[in-house]
Design a protein around this motif. Structure first.
Motif, PDB file in Angstrom:
ATOM      1  N   GLN A 165      37.759  12.260  65.049  1.00 40.22           N
ATOM      2  CA  GLN A 165      38.893  12.923  64.418  1.00 40.22           C
ATOM      3  C   GLN A 165      38.814  14.441  64.616  1.00 40.22           C
ATOM      4  O   GLN A 165      37.729  15.021  64.648  1.00 40.22           O
ATOM      5  CB  GLN A 165      38.920  12.611  62.927  1.00 40.22           C
ATOM      6  N   LEU A 166      39.972  15.063  64.745  1.00 39.77           N
ATOM      7  CA  LEU A 166      40.045  16.511  64.846  1.00 39.77           C
ATOM      8  C   LEU A 166      40.115  17.107  63.439  1.00 39.77           C
ATOM      9  O   LEU A 166      40.759  16.545  62.552  1.00 39.77           O
ATOM     10  CB  LEU A 166      41.275  16.941  65.644  1.00 39.77           C
ATOM     11  N   PRO A 167      39.452  18.241  63.199  1.00 36.49           N
ATOM     12  CA  PRO A 167      39.469  18.856  61.868  1.00 36.49           C
ATOM     13  C   PRO A 167      40.861  19.379  61.505  1.00 36.49           C
ATOM     14  O   PRO A 167      41.677  19.705  62.375  1.00 36.49           O
ATOM     15  CB  PRO A 167      38.467  20.016  61.995  1.00 36.49           C
ATOM     16  N   ASP A 168      41.114  19.450  60.206  1.00 36.14           N
ATOM     17  CA  ASP A 168      42.360  20.042  59.726  1.00 36.14           C
ATOM     18  C   ASP A 168      42.330  21.550  59.904  1.00 36.14           C
ATOM     19  O   ASP A 168      41.273  22.191  59.826  1.00 36.14           O
ATOM     20  CB  ASP A 168      42.568  19.716  58.247  1.00 36.14           C
ATOM     21  N   ALA A 169      43.497  22.139  60.137  1.00 36.87           N
ATOM     22  CA  ALA A 169      43.632  23.581  60.306  1.00 36.87           C
ATOM     23  C   ALA A 169      45.003  23.994  59.776  1.00 36.87           C
ATOM     24  O   ALA A 169      45.919  23.166  59.684  1.00 36.87           O
ATOM     25  CB  ALA A 169      43.481  23.981  61.772  1.00 36.87           C
ATOM     26  N   PRO A 170      45.178  25.266  59.408  1.00 34.58           N
ATOM     27  CA  PRO A 170      46.482  25.716  58.897  1.00 34.58           C
ATOM     28  C   PRO A 170      47.631  25.441  59.864  1.00 34.58           C
ATOM     29  O   PRO A 170      48.747  25.150  59.425  1.00 34.58           O
ATOM     30  CB  PRO A 170      46.270  27.219  58.685  1.00 34.58           C
ATOM     31  N   ILE A 171      47.372  25.527  61.154  1.00 33.05           N
ATOM     32  CA  ILE A 171      48.449  25.311  62.121  1.00 33.05           C
ATOM     33  C   ILE A 171      48.642  23.840  62.440  1.00 33.05           C
ATOM     34  O   ILE A 171      49.615  23.450  63.075  1.00 33.05           O
ATOM     35  CB  ILE A 171      48.169  26.096  63.420  1.00 33.05           C
ATOM     36  N   GLY A 172      47.731  22.994  61.987  1.00 35.51           N
ATOM     37  CA  GLY A 172      47.810  21.559  62.242  1.00 35.51           C
ATOM     38  C   GLY A 172      46.453  21.001  62.646  1.00 35.51           C
ATOM     39  O   GLY A 172      45.518  21.752  62.965  1.00 35.51           O
ATOM     40  N   ARG A 173      46.324  19.691  62.624  1.00 33.18           N
ATOM     41  CA  ARG A 173      45.053  19.054  62.945  1.00 33.18           C
ATOM     42  C   ARG A 173      44.609  19.434  64.361  1.00 33.18           C
ATOM     43  O   ARG A 173      45.386  19.360  65.310  1.00 33.18           O
ATOM     44  CB  ARG A 173      45.187  17.540  62.822  1.00 33.18           C
ATOM     45  N   GLY A 174      43.364  19.836  64.489  1.00 33.58           N
ATOM     46  CA  GLY A 174      42.827  20.235  65.784  1.00 33.58           C
ATOM     47  C   GLY A 174      43.002  21.699  66.099  1.00 33.58           C
ATOM     48  O   GLY A 174      42.500  22.185  67.119  1.00 33.58           O
ATOM     49  N   GLY A 175      43.679  22.453  65.202  1.00 35.77           N
ATOM     50  CA  GLY A 175      43.844  23.880  65.421  1.00 35.77           C
ATOM     51  C   GLY A 175      44.482  24.193  66.756  1.00 35.77           C
ATOM     52  O   GLY A 175      45.314  23.440  67.266  1.00 35.77           O
ATOM     53  N   LYS A 176      44.082  25.309  67.337  1.00 35.98           N
ATOM     54  CA  LYS A 176      44.593  25.679  68.659  1.00 35.98           C
ATOM     55  C   LYS A 176      43.559  26.526  69.379  1.00 35.98           C
ATOM     56  O   LYS A 176      42.811  27.292  68.766  1.00 35.98           O
ATOM     57  CB  LYS A 176      45.916  26.445  68.550  1.00 35.98           C
ATOM     58  N   MET A 177      43.509  26.366  70.695  1.00 39.87           N
ATOM     59  CA  MET A 177      42.656  27.208  71.515  1.00 39.87           C
ATOM     60  C   MET A 177      43.357  28.537  71.734  1.00 39.87           C
ATOM     61  O   MET A 177      44.493  28.576  72.191  1.00 39.87           O
ATOM     62  CB  MET A 177      42.361  26.533  72.854  1.00 39.87           C
ATOM     63  N   ASP A 178      42.683  29.625  71.401  1.00 42.47           N
ATOM     64  CA  ASP A 178      43.337  30.922  71.463  1.00 42.47           C
ATOM     65  C   ASP A 178      42.276  32.015  71.562  1.00 42.47           C
ATOM     66  O   ASP A 178      41.107  31.815  71.200  1.00 42.47           O
ATOM     67  CB  ASP A 178      44.188  31.142  70.205  1.00 42.47           C
ATOM     68  N   ASP A 179      42.693  33.171  72.056  1.00 47.89           N
ATOM     69  CA  ASP A 179      41.829  34.337  71.980  1.00 47.89           C
ATOM     70  C   ASP A 179      41.569  34.631  70.510  1.00 47.89           C
ATOM     71  O   ASP A 179      42.499  34.636  69.700  1.00 47.89           O
ATOM     72  CB  ASP A 179      42.497  35.548  72.639  1.00 47.89           C
ATOM     73  N   THR A 180      40.325  34.874  70.161  1.00 45.32           N
ATOM     74  CA  THR A 180      39.954  35.018  68.759  1.00 45.32           C
ATOM     75  C   THR A 180      39.201  36.322  68.550  1.00 45.32           C
ATOM     76  O   THR A 180      38.133  36.517  69.133  1.00 45.32           O
ATOM     77  CB  THR A 180      39.083  33.837  68.295  1.00 45.32           C
ATOM     78  N   SER A 181      39.752  37.203  67.731  1.00 40.97           N
ATOM     79  CA  SER A 181      39.108  38.475  67.415  1.00 40.97           C
ATOM     80  C   SER A 181      38.917  38.586  65.910  1.00 40.97           C
ATOM     81  O   SER A 181      39.804  38.219  65.138  1.00 40.97           O
ATOM     82  CB  SER A 181      39.956  39.664  67.908  1.00 40.97           C
ATOM     83  N   CYS A 182      37.751  39.091  65.495  1.00 44.39           N
ATOM     84  CA  CYS A 182      37.459  39.214  64.066  1.00 44.39           C
ATOM     85  C   CYS A 182      36.634  40.470  63.821  1.00 44.39           C
ATOM     86  O   CYS A 182      35.684  40.758  64.559  1.00 44.39           O
ATOM     87  CB  CYS A 182      36.708  37.981  63.572  1.00 44.39           C
ATOM     88  N   VAL A 183      37.024  41.225  62.804  1.00 41.31           N
ATOM     89  CA  VAL A 183      36.292  42.422  62.383  1.00 41.31           C
ATOM     90  C   VAL A 183      35.944  42.262  60.917  1.00 41.31           C
ATOM     91  O   VAL A 183      36.796  41.908  60.104  1.00 41.31           O
ATOM     92  CB  VAL A 183      37.135  43.701  62.591  1.00 41.31           C
TER      93      VAL A 183
END
Length: 263
Positions: A156-174
């Protein structure tokens, strides 16, 4: 963070001024019941979407007439002036500020981000927090975002705010922490006077000279040009923490020698 003259209950109180546009978000967490309590979300900005659609975020991009012959910078200025969201929020020493792209907040719920913060920054810690630990927290958040796109042991794919399985995307965090600004900080972070060379006139000042012919390679490699690994780009923040500690120690020695204090 604004060290302003606003008084709350008769006391001066700093604030955080936030201006946001697009689909990035900012989250502030605070220990509401003292340093022995857990970090709890107290402020959270919202993504800006075109007509409220999840898949049509409002975004800013580097565009000029080479990409779009009809582009005019007044369009961007109008979007910033009319579309920006501005917030002024009270802050306290020890508050944790998380700034992330949509790759973070499309994949992680706010409570998941809070859980990661509490796991890496447990209650009862002394502040200020070491920069390396804040950097480690940012990496943990990005790793958790990437994990949302992978199937678990059950398939099973994990739940995410955008939907199950989230999305592959560039990810930046500070990740940042609100701390008291002291005279030692002012000395370490004070602007330095230097003899500017013409080759640095249109660069960031760290010898990362980039010509128009290098733009394609620069964007692809995501790192500045300007020399070998031994003598090329140097992070200007490296060593600042040690200088800050040295400045603090020097200040304490001067106070001991003078034999006086201000109460």
């Amino acid at each position: 963070v604004l060290d302003n003259s606003t008084r709350i209950h008769g006391k001066l109180h700093p604030m955080i001024a936030v201006i946001s546009i697009g689909d990035c978000e900012l989250l502030i967490l605070r220990r509401l019941h003292g340093r022995s309590s857990q970090l709890t979300p107290v402020f959270h900005t919202e993504m800006q979407r075109i007509d409220g659609h999840v898949q049509t975020p409002l975004q800013l991009a580097r565009v000029d007439d080479r990409i779009d012959p009809d582009f005019h910078e007044d369009i961007t200025i109008e979007v910033i002036e009319k579309g920006s969201a501005v917030h002024c929020v009270s802050c306290y020493e020890g508050d944790i500020v998380i700034m992330g792209s949509d790759g973070v907040f499309d994949n992680l719920f706010v409570d998941e981000v809070a859980d990661l913060c509490n796991a890496v920054l447990p209650a009862g810690r002394q502040i200020p927090t070491n920069e390396a630990l804040l950097g480690h927290l940012a990496k943990r958040i990005v790793e958790a975002c990437h994990f949302k796109t992978e199937r678990g042991p059950s398939g099973q794919l994990p739940d995410a705010p955008i939907g199950r399985g989230g999305k592959m995307d560039d990810t930046s965090c500070v990740v940042a922490e609100v701390i008291e600004w002291t005279e030692a900080h002012s000395k370490v972070w004070a602007p330095r006077r230097r003899q500017w060379q013409w080759q640095n006139f249109m660069t960031c000042g760290t010898h990362c000279v980039v010509d128009d012919d290098d733009l394609e390679d620069y964007d692809g490699g995501m790192r500045p040009h300007g020399g070998s690994s031994a003598g090329g780009y140097k992070n200007p923040r490296v060593g600042r923490e040690s200088k800050l500690l040295a400045s603090s120690s020097q200040g304490e020695e001067e106070e001991d020698e003078s034999g006086c204090c201000v109460a």
